[in-house]
Design a protein around this motif. Structure first.
Motif, PDB file in Angstrom:
ATOM      1  N   GLU B   1       0.850  -1.197   0.000  1.00 24.94           N
ATOM      2  CA  GLU B   1       0.000   0.000   0.000  1.00 24.94           C
ATOM      3  C   GLU B   1       0.881   1.241   0.000  1.00 24.94           C
ATOM      4  N   PRO B   2       0.567   2.226  -0.826  1.00 21.18           N
ATOM      5  CA  PRO B   2       1.411   3.437  -0.856  1.00 21.18           C
ATOM      6  C   PRO B   2       1.362   4.158   0.477  1.00 21.18           C
ATOM      7  N   GLU B   3       2.464   4.826   0.795  1.00 22.71           N
ATOM      8  CA  GLU B   3       2.511   5.541   2.060  1.00 22.71           C
ATOM      9  C   GLU B   3       3.355   6.795   1.930  1.00 22.71           C
ATOM     10  N   PRO B  25       5.668  12.373  -0.484  1.00 24.04           N
ATOM     11  CA  PRO B  25       4.229  12.074  -0.519  1.00 24.04           C
ATOM     12  C   PRO B  25       3.938  10.881  -1.426  1.00 24.04           C
ATOM     13  N   ILE B  26       2.721  10.443  -1.410  1.00 29.85           N
ATOM     14  CA  ILE B  26       2.289   9.378  -2.301  1.00 29.85           C
ATOM     15  C   ILE B  26       2.350   9.914  -3.727  1.00 29.85           C
ATOM     16  N   SER B  27       2.820   9.086  -4.652  1.00 23.86           N
ATOM     17  CA  SER B  27       3.286   9.577  -5.944  1.00 23.86           C
ATOM     18  C   SER B  27       2.232  10.290  -6.775  1.00 23.86           C
ATOM     19  N   GLU B 102      -9.636  11.849   2.486  1.00 25.07           N
ATOM     20  CA  GLU B 102      -8.729  11.697   3.602  1.00 25.07           C
ATOM     21  C   GLU B 102      -7.338  12.147   3.194  1.00 25.07           C
ATOM     22  N   ALA B 103      -6.586  12.557   4.178  1.00 30.00           N
ATOM     23  CA  ALA B 103      -5.173  12.821   3.978  1.00 30.00           C
ATOM     24  C   ALA B 103      -4.405  11.636   4.536  1.00 30.00           C
ATOM     25  N   PHE B 104      -3.398  11.227   3.824  1.00 30.48           N
ATOM     26  CA  PHE B 104      -2.520  10.161   4.282  1.00 30.48           C
ATOM     27  C   PHE B 104      -1.344  10.807   4.993  1.00 30.48           C
ATOM     28  N   PHE B 105      -1.150  10.394   6.220  1.00 27.09           N
ATOM     29  CA  PHE B 105      -0.102  10.995   7.031  1.00 27.09           C
ATOM     30  C   PHE B 105       1.146  10.124   7.048  1.00 27.09           C
ATOM     31  N   GLY B 106       2.284  10.790   7.116  1.00 33.19           N
ATOM     32  CA  GLY B 106       3.531  10.085   7.360  1.00 33.19           C
ATOM     33  C   GLY B 106       3.670   9.761   8.838  1.00 33.19           C
ATOM     34  N   GLN B 107       4.758   9.108   9.170  1.00 30.39           N
ATOM     35  CA  GLN B 107       4.969   8.672  10.556  1.00 30.39           C
ATOM     36  C   GLN B 107       5.509   9.777  11.440  1.00 30.39           C
ATOM     37  N   GLY B 108       5.823  10.897  10.836  1.00 28.81           N
ATOM     38  CA  GLY B 108       6.240  12.031  11.634  1.00 28.81           C
ATOM     39  C   GLY B 108       7.744  12.110  11.842  1.00 28.81           C
TER      40      GLY B 108
END
Lengths: 113, 114
Positions: B1-3, B25-27, B102-108
């Protein structure tokens, strides 16, 4: 002003039981979207469930469901059959046409084995 | 899954130094965001970015901050002359369209200013 209020800083639930997390919000917008995000100890923000404000039907996603009361500006999250992996910080959020998320202060949920 | 991927996971910097936080970001996403979370507090919006320019920013995002998409994949947040109160978790997020998604968040990235 757009605000999100989560009045329960901490909650706990026994494994396999049901728990409800509260969220209220305030906005003058008529068109918006509501979200619950989960933040486990890994700190990554993960979408749990989403609700469109114009839809009266409450969203459900497996063990997660919401009780959306638009007139009361209330958006609670119900977690059924709680699992240990549900232990996390839960943030209520909404998005308006400005494409900006507004988050609550979070509720720390602990699932007790 | 893209992340969404963020680097580094933890950055320690001296007060007054400049830091650059990086995000991939996701491509196929077109909308990019930075949020910050001071320890124990709520997640706060900093800035949104679309079509190579800032589309919205909060009052937190003052002249000390800047964002850039230097190439086709990275999205960076630069903090000039860091202050102790900049210590926080910084989240990058991306989405594929405007609104209702939705926004896909990174791990920070945990930034610690000492």
């Amino acid at each position: 002003a757009q605000t999100v209020t989560q009045s329960q800083p901490e909650m706990s639930v026994q494994e396999a039981e049901t728990v409800t997390l509260s969220c209220t919000y305030d906005t003058s917008e008529s068109n918006y979207y509501l979200f619950w995000y989960k933040q486990p100890p890994s700190r990554q923000m993960i979408l749990v469930i989403r609700q469109e404000a114009y839809k009266q039907q409450n969203a459900t996603e497996n063990r997660f469901s919401v009780n959306f009361q638009k007139a009361a500006k209330s958006f609670s999250l119900k977690i059924s059959d709680s699992q240990l992996g549900d232990t996390a910080m839960y943030f209520c959020a909404f998005m308006t046409t400005g494409n900006q998320f507004y988050f609550g202060t979070g509720t720390s949920l602990t699932v007790i084995p | 899954e893209p992340e969404v991927t963020q680097t580094p996971s933890h950055q320690v910097t001296q007060m007054g130094q400049e830091v650059i936080l990086r995000c991939v970001p996701i491509s196929n996403h077109l909308y990019f965001y930075w949020y910050r979370q001071i320890l124990g507090q709520k997640v706060e919006f900093l800035v949104s970015f679309y079509n190579n320019e800032i589309s919205e920013k909060s009052e937190i995002f003052d002249d000390q901050f800047s964002v850039e998409r230097p190439d086709g994949s990275n999205f960076t947040l630069k903090i000039r002359s860091t202050k102790l109160e900049d210590s926080a978790m910084y989240f990058c997020a991306s989405s594929d369209r405007d609104f209702n998604t939705e926004a896909f968040f990174g791990q920070g990235t945990r930034l610690t200013v000492v």
